[in-house]
Design a protein around this motif. Structure first.
Motif, PDB file in Angstrom:
ATOM      1  N   GLU A 330       0.828  -1.203   0.000  1.00 39.61           N
ATOM      2  CA  GLU A 330       0.000   0.000   0.000  1.00 39.61           C
ATOM      3  C   GLU A 330       0.869   1.262   0.000  1.00 39.61           C
ATOM      4  OE1 GLU A 330      -3.971   1.090   2.382  1.00 39.61           O
ATOM      5  OE2 GLU A 330      -2.187   1.063   3.657  1.00 39.61           O
ATOM      6  N   LEU A 333       2.364   1.928  -3.392  1.00 34.91           N
ATOM      7  CA  LEU A 333       1.362   2.544  -4.266  1.00 34.91           C
ATOM      8  C   LEU A 333       1.201   4.024  -3.935  1.00 34.91           C
ATOM      9  CD1 LEU A 333      -1.317  -0.301  -4.265  1.00 34.91           C
ATOM     10  CD2 LEU A 333       0.157   0.356  -6.175  1.00 34.91           C
ATOM     11  N   ASP A 336       3.547   6.055  -5.680  1.00 38.18           N
ATOM     12  CA  ASP A 336       3.376   5.935  -7.135  1.00 38.18           C
ATOM     13  C   ASP A 336       4.367   4.968  -7.756  1.00 38.18           C
ATOM     14  OD1 ASP A 336       1.103   7.426  -7.727  1.00 38.18           O
ATOM     15  OD2 ASP A 336       2.215   9.322  -7.687  1.00 38.18           O
ATOM     16  N   LYS A 338       5.285   0.751  -8.556  1.00 41.13           N
ATOM     17  CA  LYS A 338       4.489  -0.386  -9.037  1.00 41.13           C
ATOM     18  C   LYS A 338       4.994  -1.698  -8.427  1.00 41.13           C
ATOM     19  CE  LYS A 338       2.860   1.304 -13.512  1.00 41.13           C
ATOM     20  NZ  LYS A 338       2.760   0.962 -14.945  1.00 41.13           N
ATOM     21  N   GLU A 361      -6.741  -2.439  -9.996  1.00 38.58           N
ATOM     22  CA  GLU A 361      -6.854  -1.282 -10.886  1.00 38.58           C
ATOM     23  C   GLU A 361      -5.539  -0.536 -11.061  1.00 38.58           C
ATOM     24  OE1 GLU A 361     -10.031   1.264  -9.700  1.00 38.58           O
ATOM     25  OE2 GLU A 361     -11.561  -0.310  -9.839  1.00 38.58           O
ATOM     26  N   ARG A 362      -4.765  -0.422  -9.966  1.00 42.96           N
ATOM     27  CA  ARG A 362      -3.533   0.371 -10.022  1.00 42.96           C
ATOM     28  C   ARG A 362      -2.409  -0.337 -10.768  1.00 42.96           C
ATOM     29  NH1 ARG A 362      -2.848   4.130  -5.849  1.00 42.96           N
ATOM     30  NH2 ARG A 362      -0.864   4.587  -6.888  1.00 42.96           N
TER      31      ARG A 362
END
Length: 460
Positions: A330, A333, A336, A338, A361-362
């Motif tokens: 988390e 994410l 930003d 991956k 989704e991310r």
């Protein structure tokens, strides 16, 4: 060198684990027991098992780990270790004088089928347990589960043997600590203190595995959750479990035994997980969040904003314990980044569900796996198929990092090749800055070492 023979082609493995991302249950049980003041862990099995468990913890914490063993011989391996354990209990209380002996089983004693309830009861009936002293126990067969399972089982035994309820609840919140460093527990206690919340943290490794060097040896350091505090957990008004895999069983048992309601949240690693912890503690203790904590949060957000261009889009492979990986993914994410490959050797549906929720989704291309076949060989194969920019995990990943020429951030257990891992927190907003800075330095150092000469800049 051998890891260079790892191929990108995957072969379906039904029963083979290669380079597991876990260790065995008794290691976790021994670690948890050290968080009780005056407690001596006891490994009911052979000397070799106990030596391994102690050395695994000693190498990570750079501290001598005290533990006893039933010292199984060939005879006890065949006929059972009852007499060994009864004799050990008498010797330990006579020679080493602990407040508590925390017995955990091993593969050998579990395979034989030793009944700890019967053995400890017999020791009590025979007068081997002095008045006011305790012998607690839990089952931790090494051939199933992981060190996280053993840690969870030991926490549940604390509730079984210590927690006591009286008719009146107190305005105290229990904090059931998942597997984390003493520095992380110290940071959690600091945050609770800043909020002026009355709490009982269990287990508590602060002052035990990060005790100061004074020149005088103490077999039982000053730290750890005291027995009166552990008993008082039954009178607290609420429990917050930090890490579902490590603490949920203990929280459920405490609610069943003493009617203490609970909430299980993630270990507060990173911005959002720390937000949830602060909110949960503020609500449970009925205290406001002071401005100083809000300012700490702002500094973490500022650090992230200042360095967003370095984090953005970087592909990360990460492995370790599920209670660490969930908030860590988390946080990646939030930066930003991956997180594309995630493995944990501890099986469980909760991990898979959380990964699905966060990554669907991310990072739709992300691959994650839990359980026995979720090993570092699998992780390496994924990296071979499509490279990453960063590897994160315990010391055992250094060989993959070297072979693939990757920047490597050491987190989790064990970290045996770098000092200070257990002195700098990764929890809370302060820990978030520490962790983000650690990631950033690793990425930028690697860039400086590998970039073309014409790209080498004084200020990046």
């Amino acid at each position: 060198m051998l890891l260079r023979h790892t191929t990108a082609k995957e072969i379906d493995r039904k029963a083979l684990t290669i380079n597991p991302a876990k260790t065995c249950q008794p290691v976790g049980a021994m670690y948890a027991a050290l968080g009780i003041h005056g407690c001596l862990p006891h490994s009911h099995g052979s000397q070799g098992c106990c030596s391994y468990h102690r050395s695994a913890l000693t190498r990570h914490f750079k501290e001598p780990i005290m533990a006893a063993t039933s010292s199984f011989s060939e005879g006890s391996s065949v006929f059972g270790g009852s007499s060994n354990l009864v004799q050990a209990i008498e010797t330990i209380f006579t020679v080493y004088e602990p407040e508590v002996i925390a017995v955990h089983t091993t593969c050998l004693s579990e395979t034989i089928g030793d009944d700890l309830t019967q053995i400890v009861s017999k020791a009590g009936e025979d007068g081997k347990i002095p008045e006011g002293k305790k012998v607690i126990y839990c089952n931790t067969p090494s051939y199933i589960g992981t060190h996280i399972t053993g840690y969870s089982n030991q926490l549940a035994s604390f509730i079984k043997f210590f927690s006591t309820a009286t008719p009146k609840k107190k305005n105290v919140v229990n904090l059931a600590a998942g597997w984390m460093e003493p520095s992380d527990m110290r940071e959690i206690k600091r945050l609770a203190s800043v909020l002026e919340a009355r709490t009982i943290l269990f287990p508590d490794m602060t002052g035990v595995l990060d005790a100061p060097l004074t020149g005088k040896y103490k077999m039982y350091p000053d730290g750890g959750t005291t027995i009166p505090d552990m008993m008082a957990t039954g009178d607290s008004k609420f429990t917050i479990g930090l890490g579902a895999y490590s603490t949920e069983d203990a929280c459920v048992k405490l609610e069943s035994k003493c009617k203490v309601k609970f909430e299980v949240i993630e270990i507060p690693i990173g911005l959002k997980a720390t937000d949830r912890f602060i909110t949960s503690l503020s609500r449970a203790a009925n205290v406001p969040v002071p401005d100083s904590v809000t300012e700490e949060r702002g500094r973490l957000v500022d650090f992230i904003a200042d360095n967003a261009k370095y984090f953005w889009g970087k592909r990360v492979a990460i492995y370790g314990d599920p209670d660490t990986l969930i908030p860590m993914v988390e946080f990646l994410l939030t930066l930003d980044m991956k997180p594309v490959y995630i493995v944990t050797g501890t099986a469980g549906k909760h991990f898979d569900a959380q990964m699905e929720r966060m990554l669907k989704e991310r990072v739709p291309e992300a691959r994650y796996k839990s359980g026995e076949r979720a090993d570092m060989f699998q992780l390496h194969q994924w990296i071979k198929q499509e490279p990453v920019d960063l590897l994160m995990g315990n010391t055992y990943g250094k060989y993959i990092a070297r072979d693939e020429n990757l920047p490597f951030v050491r987190i989790g257990f064990p970290v045996v090749d770098r000092p200070g891992n257990n002195f700098f927190p990764h929890t809370g907003y302060v820990g978030g800055v520490n962790l983000a800075n650690k990631i950033l330095e690793s990425l930028l150092d690697h860039y400086d070492r590998t970039c073309p000469e014409e790209k080498m800049e004084l200020q990046m």
